[in-house]
Design an enzyme around this catalytic site. Structure first.
Site, mmCIF file in Angstrom:
data_model
loop_
_atom_site.group_PDB
_atom_site.id
_atom_site.type_symbol
_atom_site.label_atom_id
_atom_site.label_comp_id
_atom_site.label_asym_id
_atom_site.label_seq_id
_atom_site.Cartn_x
_atom_site.Cartn_y
_atom_site.Cartn_z
ATOM 1 N N GLU A 440 9.679 38.464 14.184
ATOM 2 C CA GLU A 440 9.121 39.766 14.629
ATOM 3 C C GLU A 440 9.165 39.895 16.148
ATOM 4 O O GLU A 440 8.289 40.526 16.753
ATOM 5 C CB GLU A 440 7.690 39.971 14.105
ATOM 6 C CG GLU A 440 7.530 39.940 12.608
ATOM 7 C CD GLU A 440 8.290 41.059 11.896
ATOM 8 O OE1 GLU A 440 8.696 42.038 12.530
ATOM 9 O OE2 GLU A 440 8.479 40.911 10.673
ATOM 10 N N GLY A 441 10.199 39.336 16.736
ATOM 11 C CA GLY A 441 10.351 39.423 18.193
ATOM 12 C C GLY A 441 9.821 38.177 18.870
ATOM 13 O O GLY A 441 8.627 37.908 18.812
#
Lengths: 598, 598
Positions: A440-441
């Protein structure tokens, strides 16, 4: 081997005494959410987390998810646990009532989510991904998509997955190559390979609803040419029953450092006739929709970090109380004592405890703002809260997960040699935590988002608003004129000053020296998390000092709150100035070296 | 998958340009060790490390050591690799010529050792343990023990193991319960269970020489009643041939987070008739002898940290150069670039690189002092060097290993999602590194040793001597009056000041407030390592600036040295003040909380 237990007292403290719940209870649709109902929900969630999920955590890690001929089996006991999860309505907790959800505020569901992740993060990922998929369909899906998928996804009978990454496109979604061809009937055929798909294939439910990024013919290059599609594992007949198997196949699952029980799938879409897919929203706006989900998912990954940190702390604390080794430092007696008596073990425990409590309080402040941003009747209140949420999501995600790795590693250290033995369970938390700063980054992506979109873009306005709130807390600490608060006030004041300098530096230089500023973005994110955590613990200290002064008999709890805040001030907040210096002075050193001279 | 390659240029730099080798070459017995011979040895070692050990690292991790019915098999290829190791004389490198060793200085063998650990730390542990056992026998063993065991142990035909830990006695050796009963013929029978015995059982050699801590009848309680015994796996006949199997049995091996190929044995001594053992030195002085070995072993574990850090850096650098993802920040072109172009990736690489080089230079300074302490003809030179060695061993051990964990974790981060996939190899370095802060004394134990025995005991005298050397370097930096050195001088100066304050605080308060001071012992150790590393990189910067000024054509290397030192100053040394504050102010917060309130 101790099981996980939810930190209910601290959760109650954050809800009620840090005054989050009373902000949420006044919002439309939340009128019934009082302290008693919240407590009842948390109690029930704890029973499920400690009684069902926690006992499956180590066995799930050992057994892992297994792939065979395109199918994935989850470890022993997981199907049953998931069935209970659905039957108890846990999946529907924060979903909208329109499709069967219970519509509880994010503040409550965030704490419940922490429990799933504390008890068993590999399990917790499954509903986390489903929730992301639900949000995308809810926000931008057609009525057909909503009616066809949402009721079963909200209940948890079907799960969801998010299909972004391709071998050449990890952090850089502009490089996505999967394609989708319109069939003239409103549907598409999707082709391409996706990797790192969490719960992309499993045996917990009859169907899986994949949300897939792909390009339609003639789409622009880069991120402006990506569209979002629903691609179910099994097609859904008009009567709602499952139809034919769609052309999506699980090619393999990954052999990973941690979260072994969570299958990480390679999915092939359209190897045969093309996978049937349905567009979500409009063509070429997929990234925008994904970002909506991703922000929610990023917050959830921050919560994962908090859950793992809490679990690692509980395990280390139990060990430190139980393990007898060495005698009391400086004592004449040679009597052996539990290792919690040794100062360095206490230091490690407090480092774990204080950060975990700080992260929890901060995440709940952000969850509260999410609820206000979503439900408040006043526009400016909504906007103001949304700005705070947008600013803080990369901080909650990046700081809570980076801290979780360190906290889990300290948990191993407290166990000594036993920490390195897998049976102890401490090492699993470190292995599991290690993914949270990546998916998620990555932390680098969070930090880039923080300095660019969240600070430079509004010239630091949202950040300065937070700073003002922090200053108010510092002022309150000073006004109380109490020896127990003085070191906290001092360190918070220094932290705020360092953070202000850093923000001014970013605002002044981002446009003209983006490389230089970016080189310090991760130290800056750490600084922001550190000071924001100190702000929340300072608020806790104010409450505790007041309660003790007012003669509250729960002396142990409130004293511990004060002591925890002081530890955080003197052992963690003192790093703030160094981090600010790194940002404001250290950019040149990062950029100077030629690539080939490394 | 890239293989390990020894960082030969940096090793040469440390040997020759940081002027360590010329100090060693003048010592008795080292007269022939010039730059050319050293280079030849390092080249040969690199060939073995990169050609033989490195290719076995991942397969060894996957396969692991396997236990069956008391026997342990090492992974495929390890027997052959070990046979080559012995045949090439690597095991004998630093041993005394009297029993077949090559008598090379520690400075050279430390660098060679870094290579074994960089290429394959699970393999490197085996000769490391043998060396410890050799030293104990050499220093305190009878002629019988020396003649019987040393020739085969020096050659590597037999390995050694160190048997300290028991289930109830990890860090606290006072709790050792194993016992040894004299047989009247000078030998003993040993009984007891030992755990966490590295290479306590394996199939690499015909015999294993266990060094075992046990108590003789009537021995005093605590650490003053522990004796040291040689207990071979197979008895040795008077003619030197192997005789009967001794009564020591490998009950099991551990399932560990890392170093899978290194068997960690549970050994049962004397389950049947008692294990034949021979006393080393005198009764009840075992701990003293063990400490001699342990100091050497602690230094070696520090080297393990450096080796793993170097390997993690090499792997991450190769990936960062190869992996194309995203476009250049702020550029108009959408062309994709290698991720080494992204500022945060560069920051992580420099954090890895700068610390690894600092740790290597510091370890070599200590190795040089070891050689002087052992060989110098002048008494006061020997004593002076020994004091430096004693002071710095806990720093090299604690700081290099704590840093190695963080460096290996950054290596995972640079790989993004691929870092979490075991096949990539990055995660293994983190798993392997995680033991190094635990065995041979946890970081907490190192820190206790540092503040107590190494600083408080001599009132900071040895430490202040090091500070004076650091000040000299700072003065040189300032005298050069060069812009490239200014930020390094500034940060080093601040670091020295913080370290001086911390040392004064320890000296002033250790005797009266041992708990308070101990609560900050690990932050202090980190501070000491940080500043000592900065000192060494500052020395490197002085050399580099001089070479560049003198027109040396190896511009890239020397510029990189300067840039690396500057990065370290601005990103790492800036933490010094916060760490000093934690020590001097944060003790109370660690001690205040009641055990039951955690």
């Amino acid at each position: 081997m101790s099981e996980y237990h939810a930190p209910l007292r601290d959760m109650q403290f954050v809800l009620n005494e840090l005054e989050h719940l009373n902000q949420v209870s006044t919002l439309p649709g939340c009128e019934e959410i009082g302290a008693d109902l919240a407590a009842a929900i948390l109690d029930e969630a704890d029973k499920y987390a400690s009684g069902v999920l926690s006992p499956l955590n180590i066995s799930g890690d050992l057994q892992g998810a297994r792939w065979s001929d395109g199918a994935v089996s989850t470890p022993t006991g997981w199907k049953h646990a998931y069935a209970q999860f659905v039957a108890s309505g846990w999946n529907a907790l924060s979903c909208t009532p329109e499709f069967g959800g219970q519509g509880l505020p994010r503040l409550i569901s965030a704490l419940v989510e922490e429990m799933w992740n504390g008890a068993n993060v590999a399990f917790g990922l499954c509903p986390m991904l489903t929730r992301g998929a639900i949000e995308a369909i809810e926000l931008r899906g057609s009525d057909y998509l909503k009616e066809t998928y949402l009721p079963k996804m909200v209940s948890g009978e079907w799960t969801g997955s998010m299909n972004l990454t391709e071998p050449q496109a990890g952090s850089d979604l502009a490089a996505v190559r999967s394609r989708a061809e319109p069939q003239g009937d409103g549907s598409y055929r999707v082709y391409g390979q996706k990797i790192f798909i969490t719960y992309g294939e499993h045996d917990l439910t009859d169907n899986i609803v994949h949300l897939v990024l792909a390009r339609v013919p003639g789409a622009p290059d880069g991120v402006k040419g990506i569209s979002l599609f629903v691609v179910p594992k099994f097609l859904v007949n008009p009567d709602g029953c499952l139809g034919a198997r769609n052309d999506v196949r699980c090619v393999s699952i990954e052999h990973k450092l941690g979260i072994h029980a969570s299958p990480t799938a390679v999915l092939a879409f359209g190897d045969k006739e093309g996978a049937h897919g349905w567009l979500v929203g409009e063509e070429n706006r997929g990234l925008e929709y994904m970002f909506i989900m991703m922000n929610a998912a990023r917050f959830s990954v921050g919560i994962e970090g908090i859950g793992i940190a809490e679990r690692a702390y509980q395990r280390a604390l139990a060990y430190a109380r139980d393990r007898v080794q060495g005698s009391e430092l400086g004592a004449k007696s040679r009597n052996k004592v539990a290792i919690i008596r040794h100062p360095d073990v206490r230091r490690m425990l407090l480092s774990m405890k204080s950060r975990t409590e700080a992260m929890r309080a901060l995440a709940c402040a952000v969850a509260t703002a999410m609820d206000i941003a979503q439900r408040h009747t006043d526009d400016s209140q909504r906007q103001h809260s949304q700005a705070f949420v947008d600013l803080m999501i990369p901080v909650v995600k990046g700081w809570s997960t980076e801290s979780a790795i360190d906290i889990a590693s300290l948990g191993v250290q407290i166990h000594g040699g036993m920490g390195f033995i897998e049976e102890t369970g401490a090492a699993q938390h470190l292995r599991d935590a290690r993914i949270t700063t990546i998916y998620e980054g990555t932390t680098g992506i969070q930090a880039a988002d923080l300095i660019g979109r969240k600070i430079a873009r509004d010239q630091g306005q949202a950040a300065r608003h937070v700073m003002a709130q922090m200053r108010t807390v510092e002022d309150s600490l000073l006004r109380r004129n109490d020896a127990s608060l003085a070191p906290i006030a001092r360190a918070l004041g220094q932290g705020i000053k360092a953070l202000e300098q850093a923000i001014s530096y970013i605002v002044a230089h981002y446009d003209t020296q983006v490389h230089q500023v970016s080189a310090g973005s991760v130290p800056f994110l750490e600084l922001f998390g550190l000071v924001a955590g100190g702000w929340q613990l300072a608020r806790a200290a104010l409450v505790a000092q007041q309660q003790l002064g007012a003669g509250n008999t729960e002396v142990a709890f409130y004293q511990a709150k004060l002591q925890t805040a002081r530890f955080y001030a003197e052992h963690l907040l003192v790093r703030a100035e160094g981090l600010a210096q790194t940002l404001t002075q250290g950019g040149g050193a990062v950029l100077a070296m030629d690539d080939e001279h490394f």
